[in-house]
Design a protein around this motif. Sequence first.
Motif, short mmCIF file in Angstrom:
data_model
loop_
_atom_site.label_atom_id
_atom_site.label_comp_id
_atom_site.label_asym_id
_atom_site.label_seq_id
_atom_site.Cartn_x
_atom_site.Cartn_y
_atom_site.Cartn_z
N ILE A 1 0.88 -1.18 0.00
CA ILE A 1 0.00 0.00 0.00
C ILE A 1 0.91 1.22 0.00
N VAL A 2 0.78 2.07 -1.00
CA VAL A 2 1.56 3.31 -1.04
C VAL A 2 0.80 4.37 -0.23
N ALA A 3 1.40 4.79 0.88
CA ALA A 3 0.79 5.81 1.74
C ALA A 3 1.43 7.15 1.41
N VAL A 4 0.69 8.01 0.75
CA VAL A 4 1.20 9.34 0.40
C VAL A 4 0.92 10.26 1.58
N ASN A 5 1.95 10.56 2.33
CA ASN A 5 1.82 11.26 3.61
C ASN A 5 1.95 12.78 3.44
N LYS A 6 1.64 13.48 4.51
CA LYS A 6 1.77 14.95 4.63
C LYS A 6 0.78 15.69 3.72
N LEU A 7 -0.38 15.05 3.50
CA LEU A 7 -1.43 15.72 2.71
C LEU A 7 -2.58 16.07 3.64
N ASP A 8 -2.62 17.30 4.11
CA ASP A 8 -3.71 17.74 4.98
C ASP A 8 -4.54 18.79 4.25
N THR A 9 -5.06 18.37 3.10
CA THR A 9 -5.82 19.26 2.23
C THR A 9 -7.14 18.61 1.87
N THR A 10 -7.91 19.21 0.99
CA THR A 10 -9.22 18.68 0.63
C THR A 10 -9.08 17.44 -0.23
N HIS B 1 -1.92 14.56 11.41
CA HIS B 1 -3.27 14.99 11.78
C HIS B 1 -4.28 13.84 11.82
N GLY B 2 -3.86 12.64 11.46
CA GLY B 2 -4.75 11.48 11.52
C GLY B 2 -5.67 11.34 10.34
N LEU B 3 -5.51 12.17 9.33
CA LEU B 3 -6.40 12.11 8.17
C LEU B 3 -6.10 10.87 7.35
N GLY B 4 -7.12 10.10 7.01
CA GLY B 4 -6.96 8.94 6.16
C GLY B 4 -6.47 7.69 6.87
N VAL B 5 -6.24 7.77 8.18
CA VAL B 5 -5.71 6.61 8.90
C VAL B 5 -6.72 5.45 8.97
N PRO B 6 -8.02 5.71 9.27
CA PRO B 6 -8.97 4.59 9.29
C PRO B 6 -9.03 3.85 7.95
N GLY B 7 -9.00 4.60 6.84
CA GLY B 7 -9.02 3.97 5.53
C GLY B 7 -7.78 3.13 5.28
N LEU B 8 -6.63 3.60 5.78
CA LEU B 8 -5.39 2.84 5.64
C LEU B 8 -5.50 1.52 6.41
N PHE B 9 -6.05 1.58 7.62
CA PHE B 9 -6.28 0.36 8.39
C PHE B 9 -7.14 -0.63 7.61
N ASP B 10 -8.21 -0.11 7.00
CA ASP B 10 -9.10 -0.98 6.21
C ASP B 10 -8.33 -1.70 5.10
N GLU B 11 -7.45 -0.94 4.42
CA GLU B 11 -6.69 -1.52 3.32
C GLU B 11 -5.70 -2.57 3.82
N VAL B 12 -5.09 -2.32 4.98
CA VAL B 12 -4.16 -3.29 5.55
C VAL B 12 -4.88 -4.60 5.84
N VAL B 13 -6.03 -4.50 6.52
CA VAL B 13 -6.80 -5.70 6.88
C VAL B 13 -7.22 -6.47 5.63
N GLU B 14 -7.59 -5.73 4.60
CA GLU B 14 -8.03 -6.37 3.35
C GLU B 14 -6.92 -7.21 2.72
N LYS B 15 -5.67 -6.77 2.90
CA LYS B 15 -4.54 -7.45 2.26
C LYS B 15 -3.88 -8.51 3.14
N LEU B 16 -4.30 -8.64 4.40
CA LEU B 16 -3.71 -9.65 5.28
C LEU B 16 -4.04 -11.05 4.77
N PRO B 17 -3.18 -12.01 5.05
CA PRO B 17 -3.50 -13.40 4.68
C PRO B 17 -4.68 -13.90 5.49
N PRO B 18 -5.34 -14.97 5.07
CA PRO B 18 -6.49 -15.48 5.83
C PRO B 18 -6.11 -15.77 7.28
N LYS B 19 -7.08 -15.57 8.15
CA LYS B 19 -6.85 -15.74 9.58
C LYS B 19 -6.55 -17.20 9.90
N GLU B 20 -5.49 -17.41 10.71
CA GLU B 20 -5.12 -18.75 11.12
C GLU B 20 -5.71 -19.06 12.48
#
Length: 459
Positions: free
Chosen positions: A115-124, A150-169
């Motif tokens: 996941i490419v996280a483009v940081n330091k964007l606190d704009t619209t 500023h925490g912007l976009g962090v929940p969405g990043l979490f969602d993307e991380v979980v989506e890409k995790l391997p199946p739960k063991e």
Amino acid sequence: MKPLVAIVGRPNVGKSTLFNRLIGRRIALVEDQPGVTRDRHYADAAWGGRAFTFIDTGGFVPGEKDSLLKQVREQAQLAVEECDVIIFVTDGREGVTGADEAVAKYLRKSGKPVIVAVNKLDTTSGQMQSLTADFYKMGLGEVHAMSAEHGLGVPGLFDEVVEKLPPKEEGEDAEAPPDDGIIRVAIIGRPNVGKSTLVNAILKEKRVVASEIPGTTRDPIDSPLTYKDRKLLLTDTAGIRRKKTIAHQIEKYSVIAALKVMERSDVAVLLMDATEPAVDQDAKLAGLAEERGRALVIVVNKWDLIDADQRRQEAFRESLRHSLKFVGYAPIIFTSALTGSKVEKVMDAAVELAEQFRFRAPTPQLNRLLEYMVDNHPAPIVRSKPLRLYYITQVTSAPPTFALTCNHPEGVPDMYKRYITNQLRKTFDLRVPIRLVFRERPGQAKRAARKRPSHQGKH
């Protein structure tokens, strides 16, 4: 084992800021644990029903010749090889740099979800889209605009991380090893300190390859045995699991291997070299055992190479106590795995600590101890009011965890927490990690709310 998520990128793009934001607390220099290491790179988080471990890495400088920066790069590469998902942090204000493209080239070869996280964007949001467009050209797929500060976009990043995790063991989220009567012992330590030799000495057979070449052991090896009528499972973590190009060059980085095996252990046996004691990596591994709440035995191996009398051994012990004071409760044993000297003491300590690891304290005795503690060392003043500790109970074991009900749970000073921990250790003779949880009394917030209007009415 929890999945691993590596945070990588070139220097100064905000990786550590993102790491702190993702785990919900600030981890910078270790404040109250002198000697652990200059920084800590591992922390757990949970989102969307999944638990995982974030690995924060130093700035990724591809092809760097400087020795320190080269080590930082190697650490980042190892994290990439061992992890399940990669967050590649970039700077949205600077745009795509040549260094970003070099990192992206390496990540594409890894074959891992990125996941490419483009940081330091606190704009619209509209401006964000235009600022992130160039980052798609790196050919890594997902691009996520955000501001770690500023925490912007962090929940969405979490969602993307979980989506890409391997199946739960099965058993993935377990905080403690299963209580099936088997004592799980992880043998950890730097390469070439004698871990495989120790396992062979314990088993009294050549079960694992032991060599002077660092990194001989490749995958963690489980060895079941019975010792004094107790069933144990020894796991030798001598090497990093070899995958692609980098791990065979940097066997000295044993932290990730130790992290994985400690997840399912009761006791960690940290093997150190008597001829080269308490280096940074030893301290890092000891700190990791403490953070994971695992019982710890510190074993000084190759003592047969030291021409030492009892006084020198005691001086050596005191030196270790000083440099590893944050795990000062852990027993220290001097051995020679090669000759078999004192190897049984290691096993005796592991069995004893495993029992303490699952210790349960009677609640009446705990509350008598609490009364004694408060009488002998009155609780401090918090927010202009005395801290009142009402009662204590043990909420879980592995490691022993105690909940204390009080009037200001968020304001208990660290010094008083240490006092309580030390008293619990002394009373119950515990040489394992202890966890404290502070809670307010049920209904305390409602009682405070009822008092507030009547108080205001007097003015």
